[in-house]
Design an enzyme around this catalytic site. Structure first.
Site, PDB file in Angstrom:
ATOM      1  N   ASP A  21      50.460  25.825  25.341  1.00  0.00           N
ATOM      2  CA  ASP A  21      50.376  27.141  26.250  1.00  0.00           C
ATOM      3  C   ASP A  21      51.086  27.700  26.840  1.00  0.00           C
ATOM      4  O   ASP A  21      51.462  26.894  28.198  1.00  0.00           O
ATOM      5  CB  ASP A  21      48.262  27.177  26.797  1.00  0.00           C
ATOM      6  CG  ASP A  21      47.986  27.211  25.367  1.00  0.00           C
ATOM      7  OD1 ASP A  21      48.304  25.485  24.789  1.00  0.00           O
ATOM      8  OD2 ASP A  21      46.956  27.811  25.646  1.00  0.00           O
ATOM      9  N   GLU A  52      49.074  33.272  24.480  1.00  0.00           N
ATOM     10  CA  GLU A  52      48.228  33.722  24.948  1.00  0.00           C
ATOM     11  C   GLU A  52      47.309  33.655  26.457  1.00  0.00           C
ATOM     12  O   GLU A  52      46.543  34.592  27.076  1.00  0.00           O
ATOM     13  CB  GLU A  52      46.323  33.535  24.444  1.00  0.00           C
ATOM     14  CG  GLU A  52      45.467  31.669  25.066  1.00  0.00           C
ATOM     15  CD  GLU A  52      44.581  31.278  24.984  1.00  0.00           C
ATOM     16  OE1 GLU A  52      43.860  32.174  23.919  1.00  0.00           O
ATOM     17  OE2 GLU A  52      43.494  30.498  25.463  1.00  0.00           O
ATOM     18  N   ASN A  53      48.397  32.136  27.496  1.00  0.00           N
ATOM     19  CA  ASN A  53      48.106  33.088  29.034  1.00  0.00           C
ATOM     20  C   ASN A  53      49.373  33.179  29.965  1.00  0.00           C
ATOM     21  O   ASN A  53      49.477  32.523  30.412  1.00  0.00           O
ATOM     22  CB  ASN A  53      48.226  31.258  29.488  1.00  0.00           C
ATOM     23  CG  ASN A  53      46.182  30.896  29.182  1.00  0.00           C
ATOM     24  OD1 ASN A  53      45.082  31.679  29.680  1.00  0.00           O
ATOM     25  ND2 ASN A  53      45.874  30.189  28.618  1.00  0.00           N
ATOM     26  N   ASN A  80      41.709  32.252  22.298  1.00  0.00           N
ATOM     27  CA  ASN A  80      40.542  32.913  22.976  1.00  0.00           C
ATOM     28  C   ASN A  80      40.472  33.862  23.889  1.00  0.00           C
ATOM     29  O   ASN A  80      39.637  34.661  23.645  1.00  0.00           O
ATOM     30  CB  ASN A  80      39.584  31.945  23.039  1.00  0.00           C
ATOM     31  CG  ASN A  80      39.682  31.063  24.253  1.00  0.00           C
ATOM     32  OD1 ASN A  80      40.805  30.326  23.954  1.00  0.00           O
ATOM     33  ND2 ASN A  80      39.717  31.364  25.548  1.00  0.00           N
ATOM     34  N   HIS A  81      41.712  33.531  24.139  1.00  0.00           N
ATOM     35  CA  HIS A  81      42.288  35.193  25.801  1.00  0.00           C
ATOM     36  C   HIS A  81      43.157  36.127  24.483  1.00  0.00           C
ATOM     37  O   HIS A  81      43.370  36.843  25.231  1.00  0.00           O
ATOM     38  CB  HIS A  81      42.841  34.620  26.400  1.00  0.00           C
ATOM     39  CG  HIS A  81      42.062  33.203  27.207  1.00  0.00           C
ATOM     40  ND1 HIS A  81      40.801  33.954  27.632  1.00  0.00           N
ATOM     41  CD2 HIS A  81      41.957  32.304  27.595  1.00  0.00           C
ATOM     42  CE1 HIS A  81      40.473  32.857  28.518  1.00  0.00           C
ATOM     43  NE2 HIS A  81      41.342  32.008  28.379  1.00  0.00           N
ATOM     44  N   HIS A 163      44.102  26.471  17.447  1.00  0.00           N
ATOM     45  CA  HIS A 163      43.735  26.563  18.935  1.00  0.00           C
ATOM     46  C   HIS A 163      42.590  26.773  19.546  1.00  0.00           C
ATOM     47  O   HIS A 163      41.251  27.029  18.494  1.00  0.00           O
ATOM     48  CB  HIS A 163      43.870  28.111  19.245  1.00  0.00           C
ATOM     49  CG  HIS A 163      43.702  28.242  20.713  1.00  0.00           C
ATOM     50  ND1 HIS A 163      45.048  28.132  21.434  1.00  0.00           N
ATOM     51  CD2 HIS A 163      42.796  28.573  21.793  1.00  0.00           C
ATOM     52  CE1 HIS A 163      44.441  28.540  22.830  1.00  0.00           C
ATOM     53  NE2 HIS A 163      43.648  28.520  22.657  1.00  0.00           N
ATOM     54  N   HIS A 188      45.344  24.642  23.508  1.00  0.00           N
ATOM     55  CA  HIS A 188      43.494  25.287  24.535  1.00  0.00           C
ATOM     56  C   HIS A 188      43.616  24.559  24.873  1.00  0.00           C
ATOM     57  O   HIS A 188      43.066  25.145  26.251  1.00  0.00           O
ATOM     58  CB  HIS A 188      42.942  25.020  23.182  1.00  0.00           C
ATOM     59  CG  HIS A 188      41.147  25.874  24.152  1.00  0.00           C
ATOM     60  ND1 HIS A 188      41.181  27.502  24.650  1.00  0.00           N
ATOM     61  CD2 HIS A 188      40.288  24.779  24.183  1.00  0.00           C
ATOM     62  CE1 HIS A 188      40.125  27.118  25.203  1.00  0.00           C
ATOM     63  NE2 HIS A 188      40.090  26.083  24.916  1.00  0.00           N
ATOM     64  N   HIS A 190      45.815  22.557  27.382  1.00  0.00           N
ATOM     65  CA  HIS A 190      46.417  22.867  28.169  1.00  0.00           C
ATOM     66  C   HIS A 190      46.982  20.985  28.580  1.00  0.00           C
ATOM     67  O   HIS A 190      47.352  21.146  29.464  1.00  0.00           O
ATOM     68  CB  HIS A 190      46.223  23.726  29.217  1.00  0.00           C
ATOM     69  CG  HIS A 190      46.114  24.269  29.762  1.00  0.00           C
ATOM     70  ND1 HIS A 190      46.313  25.378  30.244  1.00  0.00           N
ATOM     71  CD2 HIS A 190      45.854  25.708  28.574  1.00  0.00           C
ATOM     72  CE1 HIS A 190      46.113  26.652  30.064  1.00  0.00           C
ATOM     73  NE2 HIS A 190      45.966  27.289  28.222  1.00  0.00           N
TER      74      HIS A 190
END
Length: 270
Positions: A21, A52-53, A80-81, A163, A188, A190
């Site tokens: 991520d 996603e981040n 999820n983001h 994820h 997910h 990290h």
């Protein structure tokens, strides 16, 4: 059971780099600094990064996606983001190499959960799935994987970004898909895990690839803010940390004839 190992000299393989991520603009900038030389050093054929981040404040934006692509990433996966930023919705529809988890509802969710990358001599399918343990109640990722893998005319090489929160769910998916996909890496949490391996039927596996972002942080966030949140239980705005960064990733060396992994190398680039 064969363990994870770098490929031996002389082996013919497709080298696929999977990056954990990417956190905020600081993570994007560090990736741009380190990725080109790593690609050259490891003879990387394809780069997959979870983005996603990648936008400051979570989510993916057209700007952060463009930055990653221009830095050498070939496919961006999410989790999820994925839909945290509304300005990204059109991006999922328009860009074939920006993925959201395939087990989001079909027909009502923008974008796609898998893509086909044509590298000339070979094609690679990339699948993005999301776990349901401690996360959103999406369609079953196991049945979703079955559906995608049953599609006709699939390429021999397939890589999955799963994820997910729970390590048990990730390892279960790894064994479930063992021999059916080339490689599976988790995202997910990290936090990079140290269990890189080649599963019994030839699928390369790592429970979590980790994070690309500031080292002196909690999942990329200023540590004093996460401590305050956990200690006082009051709402608080999370800001990204600064300072030295790292890029966590895993390199899968895949045999193009069998579509199975012949080498796994876990990497932490600082």
């Amino acid at each position: 059971m064969p363990s994870g190992r770098p490929p031996e000299k002389g082996e013919t393989a497709m080298n696929i780099l999977c990056i954990g991520d990417v956190v905020g603009s600081i993570g994007c900038q560090f990736l741009r600094q380190r990725l080109p030389s790593l690609k050259k050093l490891k003879s990387v054929d394809l780069v997959i990064a979870n983005g996603e981040n990648s936008a400051d404040g979570n989510g993916l934006t057209p700007a952060s996606a463009g930055y990653l692509f221009h830095s050498g990433v070939d496919v961006i996966t999410t989790g999820n983001h994925a839909f945290r930023r509304r300005e990204s919705y059109a991006l999922y529809e328009e860009h074939p190499y920006v993925l959201r988890p395939a087990n989001f509802p079909e027909g009502t969710t923008p974008g796609r959960g898998s893509c086909l990358v044509d590298l000339g001599r070979l094609q690679v399918q990339v699948i993005n799935l999301m776990g349901t343990v401690y996360l959103e109640s999406l369609d079953c990722p196991f049945r979703t994987a079955d559906r995608i893998l049953a599609e006709p005319d699939r390429p021999k090489i397939t890589v999955v970004d799963f994820h997910a929160e729970a390590t048990g769910e990730k390892r279960s998916m790894g064994f479930y898909l063992d021999g059916r996909v080339s490689s599976l890496f988790g995202t997910h949490t990290h936090v990079q895990t140290a269990d890189e391996t080649i599963l019994p039927r030839g699928t390369g596996y790592l429970t979590d690839a980790g994070m690309t972002g500031p080292i002196d942080s909690v999942l990329g966030v200023k540590k004093e803010l996460t401590i305050e949140k956990m200690k006082n239980k009051l709402p608080i705005r999370f800001d990204l940390a600064g300072g030295p960064c790292k890029m966590d990733c895993v390199l899968f060396s895949v045999d193009p004839k069998t579509g199975l992994t012949q080498g796994v190398e876990r990497l932490e680039i600082i």
